[in-house]
Design a protein around this motif. Sequence first.
Motif, mmCIF file in Angstrom:
data_model
loop_
_atom_site.group_PDB
_atom_site.id
_atom_site.type_symbol
_atom_site.label_atom_id
_atom_site.label_comp_id
_atom_site.label_asym_id
_atom_site.label_seq_id
_atom_site.Cartn_x
_atom_site.Cartn_y
_atom_site.Cartn_z
ATOM 1 N N SER A 185 -21.095 -37.654 23.289
ATOM 2 C CA SER A 185 -20.137 -36.944 24.243
ATOM 3 C C SER A 185 -19.986 -37.987 25.626
ATOM 4 C CB SER A 185 -20.751 -35.620 24.775
ATOM 5 O OG SER A 185 -21.800 -36.144 25.777
ATOM 6 N N GLU A 186 -18.479 -37.791 25.902
ATOM 7 C CA GLU A 186 -18.148 -38.712 27.057
ATOM 8 C C GLU A 186 -18.800 -38.534 28.295
ATOM 9 O OE1 GLU A 186 -16.284 -40.335 30.323
ATOM 10 O OE2 GLU A 186 -16.607 -37.951 30.097
ATOM 11 N N ARG A 187 -19.376 -37.189 28.554
ATOM 12 C CA ARG A 187 -20.267 -37.022 29.841
ATOM 13 C C ARG A 187 -21.388 -37.635 29.608
ATOM 14 N NH1 ARG A 187 -20.234 -33.883 33.955
ATOM 15 N NH2 ARG A 187 -22.150 -32.653 34.602
ATOM 16 N N PHE A 188 -22.156 -37.662 28.515
ATOM 17 C CA PHE A 188 -23.442 -38.616 28.429
ATOM 18 C C PHE A 188 -23.273 -39.869 28.472
ATOM 19 C CE2 PHE A 188 -26.664 -40.349 25.913
ATOM 20 C CZ PHE A 188 -27.890 -39.836 26.639
ATOM 21 N N GLU A 189 -22.354 -40.420 27.720
ATOM 22 C CA GLU A 189 -22.265 -41.638 27.640
ATOM 23 C C GLU A 189 -21.782 -42.546 28.852
ATOM 24 O OE1 GLU A 189 -19.261 -42.727 24.412
ATOM 25 O OE2 GLU A 189 -21.085 -42.917 22.937
ATOM 26 N N SER A 190 -20.876 -41.639 29.670
ATOM 27 C CA SER A 190 -20.557 -42.266 30.926
ATOM 28 C C SER A 190 -21.591 -42.338 31.743
ATOM 29 C CB SER A 190 -19.210 -41.615 31.569
ATOM 30 O OG SER A 190 -19.619 -40.272 31.596
ATOM 31 N N THR A 191 -22.403 -41.258 31.803
ATOM 32 C CA THR A 191 -23.728 -41.220 32.822
ATOM 33 C C THR A 191 -24.613 -42.109 32.575
ATOM 34 O OG1 THR A 191 -23.282 -38.766 33.043
ATOM 35 C CG2 THR A 191 -25.335 -39.615 33.716
ATOM 36 N N LEU A 192 -24.731 -42.516 31.057
ATOM 37 C CA LEU A 192 -25.778 -43.272 30.459
ATOM 38 C C LEU A 192 -25.271 -44.851 31.079
ATOM 39 C CD1 LEU A 192 -28.322 -44.435 29.363
ATOM 40 C CD2 LEU A 192 -27.024 -44.332 27.259
ATOM 41 N N ASP A 193 -24.134 -45.083 30.890
ATOM 42 C CA ASP A 193 -23.319 -46.388 31.287
ATOM 43 C C ASP A 193 -23.563 -46.705 32.781
ATOM 44 O OD1 ASP A 193 -22.673 -46.705 28.526
ATOM 45 O OD2 ASP A 193 -20.520 -46.274 28.980
ATOM 46 N N SER A 194 -23.161 -45.710 33.560
ATOM 47 C CA SER A 194 -23.385 -45.644 34.976
ATOM 48 C C SER A 194 -24.895 -46.065 35.360
ATOM 49 C CB SER A 194 -22.972 -44.387 35.462
ATOM 50 O OG SER A 194 -23.073 -44.466 37.097
ATOM 51 N N ILE A 195 -25.873 -45.307 34.753
ATOM 52 C CA ILE A 195 -27.290 -45.713 35.110
ATOM 53 C C ILE A 195 -27.723 -47.089 34.845
ATOM 54 C CG2 ILE A 195 -29.648 -45.264 34.627
ATOM 55 C CD1 ILE A 195 -28.750 -42.175 34.020
ATOM 56 N N LEU A 196 -27.166 -47.625 33.532
ATOM 57 C CA LEU A 196 -27.593 -49.078 33.273
ATOM 58 C C LEU A 196 -26.723 -50.192 34.103
ATOM 59 C CD1 LEU A 196 -27.048 -48.478 29.288
ATOM 60 C CD2 LEU A 196 -29.116 -49.628 30.536
ATOM 61 N N ALA A 197 -25.691 -49.703 34.415
ATOM 62 C CA ALA A 197 -24.747 -50.848 35.159
ATOM 63 C C ALA A 197 -25.294 -50.755 36.660
ATOM 64 C CB ALA A 197 -23.329 -50.199 35.435
ATOM 65 N N THR A 198 -25.607 -49.554 37.113
ATOM 66 C CA THR A 198 -26.304 -49.664 38.633
ATOM 67 C C THR A 198 -27.797 -50.272 38.624
ATOM 68 O OG1 THR A 198 -25.177 -47.403 39.024
ATOM 69 C CG2 THR A 198 -27.204 -47.836 40.568
ATOM 70 N N ALA A 199 -28.630 -49.906 37.631
ATOM 71 C CA ALA A 199 -29.825 -50.770 37.427
ATOM 72 C C ALA A 199 -29.645 -52.086 37.391
ATOM 73 C CB ALA A 199 -30.618 -50.137 36.424
ATOM 74 N N HIS A 200 -28.806 -52.724 36.558
ATOM 75 C CA HIS A 200 -28.696 -54.049 36.134
ATOM 76 C C HIS A 200 -28.107 -54.772 37.441
ATOM 77 C CE1 HIS A 200 -28.514 -53.207 31.538
ATOM 78 N NE2 HIS A 200 -30.045 -53.242 32.164
ATOM 79 N N ALA A 201 -27.202 -54.002 38.358
ATOM 80 C CA ALA A 201 -26.630 -54.481 39.580
ATOM 81 C C ALA A 201 -27.991 -55.015 40.273
ATOM 82 C CB ALA A 201 -25.785 -53.985 40.030
ATOM 83 N N GLU A 202 -29.021 -54.275 40.440
ATOM 84 C CA GLU A 202 -30.118 -54.404 41.231
ATOM 85 C C GLU A 202 -31.181 -55.391 40.801
ATOM 86 O OE1 GLU A 202 -32.088 -53.895 44.695
ATOM 87 O OE2 GLU A 202 -30.091 -53.258 44.319
ATOM 88 N N GLY A 203 -30.976 -55.722 39.253
ATOM 89 C CA GLY A 203 -31.974 -56.426 38.633
ATOM 90 C C GLY A 203 -32.983 -55.666 38.168
ATOM 91 N N THR A 204 -32.864 -54.326 38.008
ATOM 92 C CA THR A 204 -33.980 -53.517 37.460
ATOM 93 C C THR A 204 -33.745 -53.269 35.994
ATOM 94 O OG1 THR A 204 -33.850 -52.345 39.621
ATOM 95 C CG2 THR A 204 -35.118 -51.189 37.860
ATOM 96 N N PRO A 205 -34.659 -53.531 34.986
ATOM 97 C CA PRO A 205 -34.580 -53.133 33.876
ATOM 98 C C PRO A 205 -34.911 -51.820 33.597
ATOM 99 C CG PRO A 205 -36.931 -54.015 34.473
ATOM 100 C CD PRO A 205 -35.725 -54.342 35.551
ATOM 101 N N VAL A 206 -33.967 -51.539 32.361
ATOM 102 C CA VAL A 206 -33.866 -50.061 31.937
ATOM 103 C C VAL A 206 -34.319 -50.072 30.563
ATOM 104 C CG1 VAL A 206 -32.403 -47.960 31.297
ATOM 105 C CG2 VAL A 206 -31.776 -49.693 33.182
ATOM 106 N N GLY A 207 -35.308 -49.040 30.154
ATOM 107 C CA GLY A 207 -35.839 -48.605 28.912
ATOM 108 C C GLY A 207 -35.584 -47.094 28.427
ATOM 109 N N MET A 208 -35.624 -47.053 27.180
ATOM 110 C CA MET A 208 -35.343 -45.991 26.767
ATOM 111 C C MET A 208 -36.467 -45.570 25.412
ATOM 112 S SD MET A 208 -31.171 -45.136 26.881
ATOM 113 C CE MET A 208 -31.355 -43.419 26.657
ATOM 114 N N LEU A 209 -36.563 -44.344 25.252
ATOM 115 C CA LEU A 209 -37.418 -43.750 23.886
ATOM 116 C C LEU A 209 -36.530 -43.662 22.809
ATOM 117 C CD1 LEU A 209 -39.914 -42.897 22.357
ATOM 118 C CD2 LEU A 209 -39.369 -40.520 23.463
#
Length: 253
Positions: A185-209
């Motif tokens: 869904s666009e709502r989920f994908e855009s939110t996930l993309d936003s989290i990833l971009a925000t974390a990576h901009a800070e140099g923070t690694p992101v994981g998932m299950l």
Amino acid sequence: MADSPQEFLEPNASATGNWISIGHPAVAEICSRGFDFVVIDLEHTATSLETLENMLRAVHDEVAPIVRVPANDSVTMKRVLDLGAAGLMIPRVETRKQAVEAVDAMRYPPHGERGVAPARASDYGRTFGEYYRSADDELTTIVQIETERGAENAEEIVAVDGIDGIIVGHGDLSASLGVFGQWESERFESTLDSILATAHAEGTPVGMLATDDESIQRWTDAGVDFLLAGADISYLASGSNAAREQFEALTDE
């Protein structure tokens, strides 16, 4: 495999973990072999601290045992750290204040509020001085972003000093967004993309299950830095179903 607790969170590590929900040392021993880290879940399981202690003993020495605590609670976090966890995963962090509280609970004074006492983590006090000096730097602090509010505050959360990584709780996040299980869904994908971009901009690694081949591919394609590639209950259920279905197919011929 990781040589130190935080090594699996280093840039480009592409580390692989295993998720453990079944509270038994044999499961921890079997499911930790060959992985960089494991996550032992206390949030959605009946595992006691006494059982957890024996599971931590069973995790292979070269594997980092991370424990997901039930809540952002300093008392529980202190007791789990004293048992010898290499780090903690703190669920449902939604604000900067909650992220700061999590880091404070992980650190000894004067930099935090963790209670000071000898325990298994310091070889029952034999190496407590050394442990006290090194624990703040060596323990791994991972917070979960798994609600719409957490996603909205992701920039403030990942900016908190002492947050080593985040894990996106995709099930809870999709439910919070009103699109439970709708990964495309666009709502989920855009939110996930936003989290990833925000974390990576800070140099923070992101994981998932990921619990199957499809989700391993999906979250890898999404750009996660480390992955929990399976869970004990999923292996058990899928193996059990496969064996039964194979037998039924043969006997139905």
